[in-house]
Design an enzyme around this catalytic site. Structure first.
Site, PDB file in Angstrom:
ATOM      1  CG  HIS A   1       1.966  -2.832 -15.374  1.00 42.72           C
ATOM      2  ND1 HIS A   1       1.494  -3.976 -14.761  1.00 42.72           N
ATOM      3  CD2 HIS A   1       2.963  -3.244 -16.198  1.00 42.72           C
ATOM      4  CE1 HIS A   1       2.168  -5.021 -15.205  1.00 42.72           C
ATOM      5  NE2 HIS A   1       3.061  -4.602 -16.078  1.00 42.72           N
TER       6      HIS A   1
ATOM      7  CG  MET B   1      -1.109  -7.985  -6.797  1.00 35.61           C
ATOM      8  SD  MET B   1      -0.438  -6.940  -8.136  1.00 35.61           S
ATOM      9  CE  MET B   1       0.642  -8.107  -8.937  1.00 35.61           C
TER      10      MET B   1
ATOM     11  N   GLY C   1       0.788  -1.231   0.000  1.00 36.51           N
ATOM     12  CA  GLY C   1       0.000   0.000   0.000  1.00 36.51           C
ATOM     13  C   GLY C   1       0.817   1.277   0.000  1.00 36.51           C
ATOM     14  CB  SER C   2       4.328   2.184  -0.772  1.00 32.24           C
ATOM     15  OG  SER C   2       4.501   1.721  -2.094  1.00 32.24           O
ATOM     16  CG  ASN C   3       2.091   3.193  -5.709  1.00 34.39           C
ATOM     17  OD1 ASN C   3       2.517   4.181  -6.275  1.00 34.39           O
ATOM     18  ND2 ASN C   3       2.703   2.019  -5.754  1.00 34.39           N
TER      19      ASN C   3
ATOM     20  CG  ASN D   1      -3.306  -1.052 -12.944  1.00 34.48           C
ATOM     21  OD1 ASN D   1      -3.153  -1.173 -11.716  1.00 34.48           O
ATOM     22  ND2 ASN D   1      -2.672  -1.833 -13.804  1.00 34.48           N
TER      23      ASN D   1
HETATM   24  C1  GAR Z   1       3.493  -1.348  -7.466  1.00 33.58           C
HETATM   25  O1  GAR Z   1       4.824  -1.387  -7.865  1.00 33.58           O
HETATM   26  C2  GAR Z   1       2.578  -1.474  -8.664  1.00 33.58           C
HETATM   27  O2  GAR Z   1       3.098  -0.922  -9.842  1.00 33.58           O
HETATM   28  C3  GAR Z   1       2.451  -2.966  -8.792  1.00 33.58           C
HETATM   29  O3  GAR Z   1       2.370  -3.421  -7.476  1.00 33.58           O
HETATM   30  C4  GAR Z   1       3.144  -2.576  -6.634  1.00 33.58           C
HETATM   31  C5  GAR Z   1       2.328  -2.234  -5.407  1.00 33.58           C
HETATM   32  O4  GAR Z   1       3.117  -1.589  -4.441  1.00 33.58           O
HETATM   33  N1  GAR Z   1       1.293  -3.314  -9.550  1.00 33.58           N
HETATM   34  C6  GAR Z   1       1.252  -4.339 -10.399  1.00 33.58           C
HETATM   35  O5  GAR Z   1       2.188  -5.085 -10.566  1.00 33.58           O
HETATM   36  C7  GAR Z   1      -0.059  -4.521 -11.122  1.00 33.58           C
HETATM   37  N2  GAR Z   1       0.062  -5.498 -12.144  1.00 33.58           N
HETATM   38  P1  GAR Z   1       2.415  -0.898  -3.175  1.00 33.58           P
HETATM   39  O6  GAR Z   1       1.438  -1.927  -2.583  1.00 33.58           O
HETATM   40  O7  GAR Z   1       3.535  -0.615  -2.242  1.00 33.58           O
HETATM   41  O8  GAR Z   1       1.708   0.322  -3.653  1.00 33.58           O
END
Ligand code: GAR
Length: 191
Positions: free
Chosen positions: A112, A93, A12-14, A110
């Site tokens: 990616h 995911m 969940g950093s984003n 989204n």
């Molecule tokens: C992120 O790097 C995002 O781009 C990726 O998951 C990570 C989530 O990080 N998403 C995918 O791969 C989607 N296919 P976070 O939970 O720290 O935000």
């Protein structure tokens, strides 16, 4: 005031970067916006701890095998109750069915960790790294019925140096995501 609903599966950093950016921007330019709800499909995911610390309501959705639309109907109900204007996938995911995509079309984005259309799917970063690509990067895109096939909103890349480890690449990708994704969300909400 526009409201964001975030879907996440992991750290969940984003999600946090977007929530903090919108909160920080609230008193400055344009109308205030907020992350109104988090939906997560894993009860043990760290994004839920982040939501608690940020004071953002969160729900855990249960996916029963073969009943994806039921899970999506539940998510839609929570998103609607929160008054969601934009659904933001941030490390969610699961593949969404056309049922969900149609409901939120034009309001569903989204991020990616690759330069789409290269390396779609669940391992975008690892696949980019293993491919030996000399440019790595991120893509923010609209979500359509395909897997990572929707129209690109923004892409950023950086040069990969010869000795870059996977961990360093991941660090750089996350840095870039935390800079770009919140800004894109804000821009879309301001429209
Ligand atoms: C992120 O790097 C995002 O781009 C990726 O998951 C990570 C989530 O990080 N998403 C995918 O791969 C989607 N296919 P976070 O939970 O720290 O935000």
């Amino acid at each position: 005031m526009a409201r964001v609903g975030v879907l996440a599966s992991g750290g969940g950093s984003n999600f946090q970067a977007i929530a903090l950016h919108l909160a920080a921007q609230a008193g400055t330019s344009g109308a205030p916006h907020e992350v109104a709800v988090l939906v997560c499909d894993k009860a043990s995911a760290y994004c839920l701890d982040r939501a608690a610390k940020l004071g953002i309501p969160a729900h855990v959705v249960t996916y029963v095998k073969g009943e994806r639309e039921a899970a999506e109907a539940q998510m839609t109900s929570w998103l609607e109750q929160a008054g969601t204007d934009l659904v933001v996938l941030a490390g969610f995911m699961r593949i969404l069915t056309p049922f969900f995509v149609r409901r939120w079309r034009g309001k569903l984005i989204n991020i990616h960790p690759s330069l789409l259309p290269r390396h779609p799917g669940a391992h975008g970063l690892e696949d980019s790294y293993d491919s030996g690509d000399t440019e790595l990067g991120i893509t923010v895109h609209w979500v359509d019925e395909g897997v990572d096939t929707g129209e690109v909103i923004e892409q950023r890349s950086f040069a990969r140096h010869a000795k870059m480890s996977l961990e360093e690449a991941e660090f750089r990708i996350h840095q870039l995501e935390h800079e770009i994704y919140p800004a894109v969300v804000k821009r879309l909400l301001d429209r």
